[in-house]
Design a protein around this motif. Structure first.
Motif, PDB file in Angstrom:
ATOM      1  N   PRO B 130       0.814  -1.214   0.000  1.00 42.12           N
ATOM      2  CA  PRO B 130       0.000   0.000   0.000  1.00 42.12           C
ATOM      3  C   PRO B 130       0.853   1.271   0.000  1.00 42.12           C
ATOM      4  O   PRO B 130       0.370   2.340  -0.356  1.00 42.12           O
ATOM      5  CB  PRO B 130      -0.830  -0.123   1.284  1.00 42.12           C
ATOM      6  N   ALA B 131       2.141   1.153   0.349  1.00 39.11           N
ATOM      7  CA  ALA B 131       3.019   2.326   0.388  1.00 39.11           C
ATOM      8  C   ALA B 131       3.185   2.953  -0.992  1.00 39.11           C
ATOM      9  O   ALA B 131       3.530   4.121  -1.114  1.00 39.11           O
ATOM     10  CB  ALA B 131       4.385   1.932   0.941  1.00 39.11           C
ATOM     11  N   TYR B 132       2.926   2.167  -2.033  1.00 45.15           N
ATOM     12  CA  TYR B 132       3.138   2.685  -3.381  1.00 45.15           C
ATOM     13  C   TYR B 132       1.919   3.434  -3.910  1.00 45.15           C
ATOM     14  O   TYR B 132       1.953   4.000  -4.987  1.00 45.15           O
ATOM     15  CB  TYR B 132       3.461   1.532  -4.338  1.00 45.15           C
ATOM     16  N   ARG B 133       0.831   3.440  -3.154  1.00 42.20           N
ATOM     17  CA  ARG B 133      -0.436   3.901  -3.688  1.00 42.20           C
ATOM     18  C   ARG B 133      -0.417   5.363  -4.100  1.00 42.20           C
ATOM     19  O   ARG B 133      -1.033   5.737  -5.083  1.00 42.20           O
ATOM     20  CB  ARG B 133      -1.506   3.651  -2.634  1.00 42.20           C
ATOM     21  N   PHE B 134       0.271   6.188  -3.351  1.00 44.60           N
ATOM     22  CA  PHE B 134       0.199   7.619  -3.661  1.00 44.60           C
ATOM     23  C   PHE B 134       1.477   8.142  -4.309  1.00 44.60           C
ATOM     24  O   PHE B 134       1.792   9.314  -4.242  1.00 44.60           O
ATOM     25  CB  PHE B 134      -0.174   8.410  -2.411  1.00 44.60           C
ATOM     26  N   ARG B 135       2.207   7.242  -4.942  1.00 46.70           N
ATOM     27  CA  ARG B 135       3.414   7.690  -5.644  1.00 46.70           C
ATOM     28  C   ARG B 135       3.082   8.062  -7.085  1.00 46.70           C
ATOM     29  O   ARG B 135       2.096   7.611  -7.656  1.00 46.70           O
ATOM     30  CB  ARG B 135       4.440   6.567  -5.674  1.00 46.70           C
ATOM     31  N   TYR B 136       3.978   8.862  -7.663  1.00 43.37           N
ATOM     32  CA  TYR B 136       3.906   9.171  -9.096  1.00 43.37           C
ATOM     33  C   TYR B 136       4.812   8.200  -9.853  1.00 43.37           C
ATOM     34  O   TYR B 136       5.788   7.699  -9.285  1.00 43.37           O
ATOM     35  CB  TYR B 136       4.369  10.609  -9.341  1.00 43.37           C
ATOM     36  N   PRO B 137       4.528   7.991 -11.159  1.00 40.93           N
ATOM     37  CA  PRO B 137       5.359   7.051 -11.919  1.00 40.93           C
ATOM     38  C   PRO B 137       6.853   7.341 -11.840  1.00 40.93           C
ATOM     39  O   PRO B 137       7.659   6.409 -11.804  1.00 40.93           O
ATOM     40  CB  PRO B 137       4.834   7.205 -13.351  1.00 40.93           C
ATOM     41  N   HIS B 138       7.263   8.625 -11.787  1.00 46.31           N
ATOM     42  CA  HIS B 138       8.701   8.890 -11.766  1.00 46.31           C
ATOM     43  C   HIS B 138       9.350   8.458 -10.456  1.00 46.31           C
ATOM     44  O   HIS B 138      10.566   8.404 -10.357  1.00 46.31           O
ATOM     45  CB  HIS B 138       8.989  10.362 -12.056  1.00 46.31           C
ATOM     46  N   GLN B 139       8.534   8.154  -9.451  1.00 46.28           N
ATOM     47  CA  GLN B 139       9.097   7.683  -8.184  1.00 46.28           C
ATOM     48  C   GLN B 139       9.204   6.160  -8.144  1.00 46.28           C
ATOM     49  O   GLN B 139       9.504   5.579  -7.114  1.00 46.28           O
ATOM     50  CB  GLN B 139       8.215   8.168  -7.025  1.00 46.28           C
TER      51      GLN B 139
END
Lengths: 283, 250
Positions: B130-139
């Motif tokens: 779930p930690a990846y949920r609010f990331r942008y593709p460049h991250q």
């Protein structure tokens, strides 16, 4: 000792470091790389971010700003590339040492015909009239096995296929008869069958003319089937150096991991082994 | 049969610029099967895939999915059955949308409920927390991006995944992870795959049956087993197998 080394190495690299000083900190792209190259075929293999392309660029002095290149030795045929005046470097680059880039779509000039670009490369390094340069360019197009050199000479890059464009690029880089050719993923934008044709042309020209070749690629199997020696890079460091024929004797876990994680036509291992990276490799 | 394609032709352009990208291609894919299309660039393999999901015009032939002939334009139900994963995860994710937004969009379009749990579930399916949920593709790394693209395709719970060179933009070690993921998902969710690749080894790894294409036409239909044992019928396929072995000096 390799007989190719007998007359002294063509290229000597000792403790090469490439650093990029960015706002967010320093990226250490190449860390203490050392090797010697004779008139032989050396492969540099690694995944993206391993520093393999930056190594090739640093040798030619093409590191983009804000990159910083340091080394204890960076010598091409007796010329110290770190201290040589710009004028000397310019005459070497494109003349005695050249580089073939990955994708002909992006590395050829789109508004110049293929032939004019080869003529330009030749005239930049040799005192030659247009007629002579054109003859050389046509001969070179023929040497890279282009069937109708006269026609291809007057085509623009967008009018030729990928394989043809890459051959034109090789023609342009070899027309000055360099001693060292650095090929950075010269075939990854091409189809497998065309890939082998282009490599075969490179192979013939390199052995005919006794050049030194550095082949940079992500494809360990392809490189080891083509080169004499292979450097395996990870995180800017050399993990292992191997004679290409002894690839199956590789010891380093990274090289072994790279080899085993590829799907193989003849054995259906499922699931595929996954590479685990050890931070200790970079110490 | 899950997918039936009979006599498909795809033509682009008119007059002097007319190009027949696919000529009279037929193929049949069973439910739960993984079917491969292999060929060089310009062979029409991707165009077949794009024709199935309505991204390329069909100028002849019939396509039906799950027994139903396809309409043009495709109905909304079609996209709940068939989803596609594209080649380059650096190009197929919107750079200014977060992972959450990317995964939410298909749910919103189709008026699905329980979106929160569906998004978390899809992320879990592809091995992202779930930690990846609010990331942008460049991250995200290339492999993580392709996982997001696969999660986006799976979020409507389709029966068929169309995979267009899903690993060719990725490093070898990341490719292995994605291939393992695709293998696991097919078994767990009983998916049907149509996989396009130029890499015979990738096709032989994931697929049982495959079609070899050249210049828009079918060269032969064969099996992964035949590729391994060398029991293929045409010289072209043998040449492809030879090329996959690497460089050799004559």
């Amino acid at each position: 000792m390799n007989p190719a080394m007998a007359s002294g190495p063509l290229l000597e690299v000792d403790d090469l470091n490439v650093r990029f000083h960015l706002r967010t900190g320093t990226v250490h792209a190449v860390r203490g790389l050392s090797f010697k190259l004779g008139r032989e075929r050396l492969g540099i293999v690694g995944e993206s971010g391993s520093g393999k392309s930056q190594t090739g660029r640093a040798i030619l002095g093409l590191t983009p700003p804000p990159g910083e290149v340091t080394a204890t030795t960076l010598r091409f045929d007796g010329v110290n590339l770190l201290t040589a005046p710009r004028k000397t470097l310019r005459s070497l680059r494109g003349g005695r040492m050249t580089m073939v880039m990955q994708d002909p779509k992006f590395s050829l000039n789109p508004v110049m015909t293929v032939g004019d670009q080869i003529v330009e490369a030749y005239q930049a390094h040799r005192k030659a009239g247009h007629a002579e340069a054109k003859d050389r360019a046509l001969a070179m197009l023929e040497a890279v096995k282009i069937r109708d050199p006269g026609r291809v000479f007057s085509l623009f890059p967008h009018e030729v296929s990928g394989g043809m464009g890459q051959r034109a690029m090789i023609a342009m880089m070899l027309v000055t008869e360099p001693d060292l050719l650095i090929a950075d993923e010269p075939t990854s934008a091409l189809d497998v069958t065309v890939q082998l044709e282009v490599l075969r042309i490179l192979d013939e020209l390199v052995s005919e003319r006794g050049m030194g070749l550095i082949l940079i690629s992500h494809d360990l199997k392809l490189v080891s089937s083509f080169c004499d020696r292979v450097l395996v890079m990870y995180g800017g460091k050399v993990m292992e150096e191997l004679p290409a024929r002894e690839l199956q004797k590789a010891r380093h876990p990274y090289t072994l991991g790279l080899l085993s994680c590829l799907p193989k036509l003849h054995s259906g291992t499922r699931p595929l082994p996954v590479l685990t990276r050890d931070p200790a490799w970079l110490r | 049969m899950m997918i039936d394609i009979d006599d498909l032709s795809v033509v682009f352009g008119i007059g002097r610029l007319r190009v027949t990208a696919v000529k009279n291609v037929s193929l049949h894919v069973r439910e739960g099967q993984s079917f491969g299309l292999v060929g060089e660039s310009g062979s029409g393999k991707s165009t077949v895939l794009r024709a199935i999901c309505g991204l390329a015009p069909t100028s002849g032939g019939r396509i039906s999915v799950d027994g139903k002939a396809l309409t043009s334009p495709r109905r909304r139900e079609f996209y709940k059955t068939v989803q596609m994963v594209f080649q380059d995860p650096y190009a197929s994710l919107h750079p200014r949308h977060t992972v959450d937004y990317i995964l939410n969009e298909p749910l919103a379009i189709n008026g699905e409920r329980d979106r929160e749990n569906r998004i978390l579930g899809a992320l879990k399916d592809v091995g992202l927390g779930p930690a990846y949920r609010f990331r942008y593709p460049h991250q995200l790394s290339g492999g993580q991006r392709q996982r997001v693209a696969i999660a986006r395709a799976l979020i409507l719970r389709p029966k068929v995944l169309l995979l267009d060179e899903p690993t060719s933009a990725l490093d070898a070690s990341v490719q292995a992870e994605i291939l393992n993921l695709l293998d696991r998902l097919r078994a767990e969710l009983r998916l049907t795959y149509v996989l396009v690749s130029h890499d015979l080894a990738v096709i032989a790894h994931l697929c049982d049956d495959l079609l070899v294409m050249q210049n828009g036409e079918v060269v032969e239909q064969t099996t992964a087993e035949a590729l391994r044992s060398g029991g293929v019928a045409t010289a072209y396929t043998r040449a492809l197998i030879g090329a996959a072995e690497g460089f050799s000096r004559r």
